[in-house]
Scaffold this motif. Structure first.
Motif, PDB file in Angstrom:
ATOM      1  N   ILE A  62       0.843  -1.203   0.000  1.00  0.00           N
ATOM      2  CA  ILE A  62       0.000   0.000   0.000  1.00  0.00           C
ATOM      3  C   ILE A  62       0.875   1.249   0.000  1.00  0.00           C
ATOM      4  O   ILE A  62       0.662   2.187  -0.768  1.00  0.00           O
ATOM      5  CB  ILE A  62      -0.934   0.009   1.230  1.00  0.00           C
ATOM      6  N   SER A  63       1.863   1.231   0.860  1.00  0.00           N
ATOM      7  CA  SER A  63       2.695   2.413   1.029  1.00  0.00           C
ATOM      8  C   SER A  63       3.489   2.737  -0.232  1.00  0.00           C
ATOM      9  O   SER A  63       3.632   3.888  -0.626  1.00  0.00           O
ATOM     10  CB  SER A  63       3.633   2.182   2.218  1.00  0.00           C
ATOM     11  N   ARG A  64       3.999   1.693  -0.879  1.00  0.00           N
ATOM     12  CA  ARG A  64       4.851   1.947  -2.043  1.00  0.00           C
ATOM     13  C   ARG A  64       4.055   2.271  -3.301  1.00  0.00           C
ATOM     14  O   ARG A  64       4.586   2.863  -4.220  1.00  0.00           O
ATOM     15  CB  ARG A  64       5.736   0.722  -2.314  1.00  0.00           C
ATOM     16  N   ASN A  65       2.806   1.841  -3.346  1.00  0.00           N
ATOM     17  CA  ASN A  65       2.050   1.994  -4.584  1.00  0.00           C
ATOM     18  C   ASN A  65       0.988   3.080  -4.536  1.00  0.00           C
ATOM     19  O   ASN A  65       0.044   3.074  -5.330  1.00  0.00           O
ATOM     20  CB  ASN A  65       1.437   0.646  -4.981  1.00  0.00           C
ATOM     21  N   THR A  66       1.116   3.981  -3.559  1.00  0.00           N
ATOM     22  CA  THR A  66       0.242   5.161  -3.562  1.00  0.00           C
ATOM     23  C   THR A  66       1.130   6.393  -3.394  1.00  0.00           C
ATOM     24  O   THR A  66       2.146   6.335  -2.705  1.00  0.00           O
ATOM     25  CB  THR A  66      -0.778   5.116  -2.408  1.00  0.00           C
ATOM     26  N   PRO A  67       0.752   7.516  -4.030  1.00  0.00           N
ATOM     27  CA  PRO A  67       1.577   8.723  -3.918  1.00  0.00           C
ATOM     28  C   PRO A  67       1.485   9.325  -2.514  1.00  0.00           C
ATOM     29  O   PRO A  67       0.451   9.187  -1.845  1.00  0.00           O
ATOM     30  CB  PRO A  67       0.961   9.677  -4.947  1.00  0.00           C
ATOM     31  N   LEU A  68       2.541   9.994  -2.116  1.00  0.00           N
ATOM     32  CA  LEU A  68       2.562  10.638  -0.803  1.00  0.00           C
ATOM     33  C   LEU A  68       1.412  11.636  -0.670  1.00  0.00           C
ATOM     34  O   LEU A  68       0.780  11.735   0.381  1.00  0.00           O
ATOM     35  CB  LEU A  68       3.903  11.340  -0.578  1.00  0.00           C
ATOM     36  N   LEU A  69       1.146  12.345  -1.759  1.00  0.00           N
ATOM     37  CA  LEU A  69       0.082  13.356  -1.715  1.00  0.00           C
ATOM     38  C   LEU A  69      -1.249  12.709  -1.306  1.00  0.00           C
ATOM     39  O   LEU A  69      -1.982  13.223  -0.453  1.00  0.00           O
ATOM     40  CB  LEU A  69      -0.052  14.019  -3.092  1.00  0.00           C
ATOM     41  N   VAL A  70      -1.536  11.564  -1.906  1.00  0.00           N
ATOM     42  CA  VAL A  70      -2.773  10.846  -1.590  1.00  0.00           C
ATOM     43  C   VAL A  70      -2.760  10.377  -0.135  1.00  0.00           C
ATOM     44  O   VAL A  70      -3.754  10.477   0.580  1.00  0.00           O
ATOM     45  CB  VAL A  70      -2.952   9.654  -2.557  1.00  0.00           C
ATOM     46  N   GLN A  71      -1.617   9.873   0.289  1.00  0.00           N
ATOM     47  CA  GLN A  71      -1.499   9.423   1.685  1.00  0.00           C
ATOM     48  C   GLN A  71      -1.736  10.579   2.648  1.00  0.00           C
ATOM     49  O   GLN A  71      -2.422  10.438   3.667  1.00  0.00           O
ATOM     50  CB  GLN A  71      -0.111   8.815   1.926  1.00  0.00           C
ATOM     51  N   LEU A  72      -1.165  11.734   2.315  1.00  0.00           N
ATOM     52  CA  LEU A  72      -1.336  12.907   3.179  1.00  0.00           C
ATOM     53  C   LEU A  72      -2.806  13.321   3.260  1.00  0.00           C
ATOM     54  O   LEU A  72      -3.323  13.612   4.335  1.00  0.00           O
ATOM     55  CB  LEU A  72      -0.507  14.084   2.650  1.00  0.00           C
ATOM     56  N   PHE A  73      -3.476  13.344   2.109  1.00  0.00           N
ATOM     57  CA  PHE A  73      -4.904  13.711   2.108  1.00  0.00           C
ATOM     58  C   PHE A  73      -5.708  12.741   2.969  1.00  0.00           C
ATOM     59  O   PHE A  73      -6.596  13.128   3.708  1.00  0.00           O
ATOM     60  CB  PHE A  73      -5.443  13.721   0.674  1.00  0.00           C
ATOM     61  N   SER A 102       8.110   1.829   4.293  1.00  0.00           N
ATOM     62  CA  SER A 102       8.207   0.704   3.370  1.00  0.00           C
ATOM     63  C   SER A 102       9.531   0.731   2.608  1.00  0.00           C
ATOM     64  O   SER A 102      10.147  -0.302   2.390  1.00  0.00           O
ATOM     65  CB  SER A 102       7.037   0.741   2.377  1.00  0.00           C
ATOM     66  N   TYR A 103       9.959   1.928   2.224  1.00  0.00           N
ATOM     67  CA  TYR A 103      11.236   2.011   1.506  1.00  0.00           C
ATOM     68  C   TYR A 103      12.389   1.597   2.413  1.00  0.00           C
ATOM     69  O   TYR A 103      13.308   0.899   1.994  1.00  0.00           O
ATOM     70  CB  TYR A 103      11.441   3.434   0.971  1.00  0.00           C
ATOM     71  N   MET A 104      12.326   2.049   3.674  1.00  0.00           N
ATOM     72  CA  MET A 104      13.372   1.663   4.620  1.00  0.00           C
ATOM     73  C   MET A 104      13.331   0.159   4.866  1.00  0.00           C
ATOM     74  O   MET A 104      14.360  -0.505   4.944  1.00  0.00           O
ATOM     75  CB  MET A 104      13.204   2.425   5.944  1.00  0.00           C
ATOM     76  N   ALA A 105      12.115  -0.374   4.984  1.00  0.00           N
ATOM     77  CA  ALA A 105      11.974  -1.820   5.220  1.00  0.00           C
ATOM     78  C   ALA A 105      12.668  -2.608   4.107  1.00  0.00           C
ATOM     79  O   ALA A 105      13.397  -3.558   4.362  1.00  0.00           O
ATOM     80  CB  ALA A 105      10.500  -2.207   5.298  1.00  0.00           C
TER      81      ALA A 105
END
Lengths: 222, 261
Positions: A62-73, A102-105
């Motif tokens: 989920i974390s890697r396949n959605t944009p940060l902007l969307v996550q923030l909203f 997720s990137y760190m993981a």
């Protein structure tokens, strides 16, 4: 006519400094939480902990396949709807941690998994406990493999803070857009924007390459 | 080799079974190893030789039977497993040195962290042992700077420095260039003359014949032969062992063929 109006730049400088400080603060906080999340996910996956391992895998996708902007909203507008009060600062940090975790993981996991099983087995056969094997044999080797992707992630995440402006955090991007809208000094504003991002990111980049070169010099491997 | 008067049993393997899923690798296998005995395990690849050693070191769980060392059961999840593993030194086929540590640190890691020995004392012993295998000048080197044969000799020293009661060798020369095989085998031969208890898996038949007190022939997860080398290599009791030994004979015939023309 000069391309840049230095008087304007001098005038804007304090605003950019403040914005840069906010970018760094939120960025560092988000990255620290991202490292924690990443470590937990990597360890859970490395040791194949049942249930937690699947949860980590779902989170990472989920974390890697959605944009940060969307996550923030989602965090900014969604959490209050289910009764969790929030503010922009917390949202920014949480969003960055959610993305970065997720990137760190993946960076940590790739380091851990790059160490052949025989290293664990030979350490165990010498009488080392599982914890000692991890501490003295696996982690030192895994850490050095994880350094390059780790540095790349730090730079990536700091750059991603530029979408914080969307939830009205007064970071560098927000400040530049705001000033352009108010006074139309577009060239100066964008110039300052580039300079400040470079000031933050270049040192990390250079430090990273130095570290990588040292690790390559140490050159593990058969 | 002269018949040794056998001391008490050090390792007792009783009716063990090892399965990977539906695949049975070891099937009701029993074997006693006495103190000071050198046992060579031979057999076709996939017969379970390496698995047997890995079970003895509790790197693989067994599904039935038990393995006793000095009368104590060896189990991967046993409470005293690290103590038991210290008594059994193992050297693997692939070079298993820790690449981030120098030769000396490779050797003293376990003595210091597991046995809590003083740095100076552990290092002094490590250097003495390194000298015996001709590698004292490599103490500060890293594994990547060593040849395959040198790495294996360091791995042997690393196992010895824990003062094990028994040594397991898992095809330690199989990954080596031919000219390096000898230097490693010589070290193991020297250990045999010191009266070390050893269980050796190898494909070097000449070496097996020279060093073994007993040869174990393993096939299909069972011990088919358990005899002194003089008997095993000249008059094997089973057809499978004869076939197995013939493969080596055949290789030798081919090798000599051109000279006879």
């Amino acid at each position: 006519m000069a391309v840049l109006d230095w008087e304007v730049i001098q005038q804007y400088l304090p605003l950019y400094q403040e914005a840069a400080w906010l970018t760094v603060r939120l960025g560092v906080a988000g990255i620290i939480f991202a490292i924690l999340i990443g470590l937990i996910c990597a360890i859970v996956q490395y040791f194949k902990v049942p249930a937690l391992r699947q949860i980590a895998a779902v989170y990472i996708e989920i974390s890697r396949n959605t944009p940060l902007l969307v996550q923030l909203f989602f965090i900014f507008y969604g959490l209050p709807k289910i009764g969790i009060p929030t503010n922009a600062t917390v949202c920014g940090i949480a969003g960055l941690a959610f993305l970065g975790g997720s990137y760190m993981a993946e960076a940590f996991r790739s380091g851990l998994e790059a160490i052949p099983a025989i290293q664990t087995e030979s350490a165990l056969s010498l009488g080392l406990s599982r914890a000692q094997t991890m501490r003295y044999v696996i982690l030192p080797q895994a850490a050095s493999i994880s350094v390059p992707p780790f540095i790349a992630n730090v730079i990536f995440l700091l750059k991603e803070t530029s979408v914080f402006s969307a939830i009205s955090l007064m970071d560098l991007m927000f400040t530049a857009k705001d000033l352009i809208g108010l006074y139309y000094k577009t060239t100066e504003c964008l110039f300052l924007l580039v300079v400040f991002y470079l000031l933050i990111l270049l040192p990390i980049s250079i430090l990273g390459s130095l570290l990588e070169r040292r690790l390559r010099h140490a050159g593990f491997g058969a | 080799m002269a018949v040794k008067i056998l001391a008490e049993t050090l390792l007792s393997i009783r009716h063990i079974a090892k399965r990977f899923g539906d695949n049975t690798v070891l099937d009701d296998l029993s074997l006693d190893v006495h103190k000071g005995e050198v046992i060579v395990v031979v057999g076709p690849s996939g017969c379970g030789k390496s698995t047997l050693l890995r079970c003895i070191n509790a790197l693989e769980p067994i599904q039935a039977g038990e393995i006793l060392l000095d009368g104590e059961p060896i189990k991967p999840d046993g409470k005293n497993i690290t103590e038991l593993r210290q008594k059994v030194g193992m050297v693997f086929q692939s070079y298993d040195l820790f690449p981030h540590l120098s030769v000396l640190d490779n050797i003293v890691l376990a003595p210091r962290k597991v046995q809590k020995r003083a740095k100076a004392e552990a290092e002094a012993e490590a250097l003495t042992l390194l000298e015996r295998v001709g590698l004292k000048d490599k103490a500060a080197s890293y594994p990547r700077e060593l040849s395959g044969g040198q790495k294996q000799r360091v791995a042997i020293v690393r196992a010895l420095c824990m003062h094990p009661e028994m040594l397991l060798f898992d095809e330690v020369t199989a990954a080596l260039d031919p000219e390096m095989v000898r230097e490693v085998l010589d070290v193991i031969l020297k250990l045999a003359t010191q009266g070390r208890t050893m269980l050796i898996v190898t494909h070097e038949m000449q070496f097996a014949r020279a060093i073994a007190d007993r040869v174990i022939f393993l096939d299909g997860g069972n011990i088919l032969e358990n005899t002194p080398p003089e008997i095993f290599f000249t008059n094997p009791q089973t057809e499978r062992a004869r076939q197995f030994l013939n493969m080596f004979e055949f290789a030798a015939v081919k090798h000599h063929a051109p000279a006879e023309d």
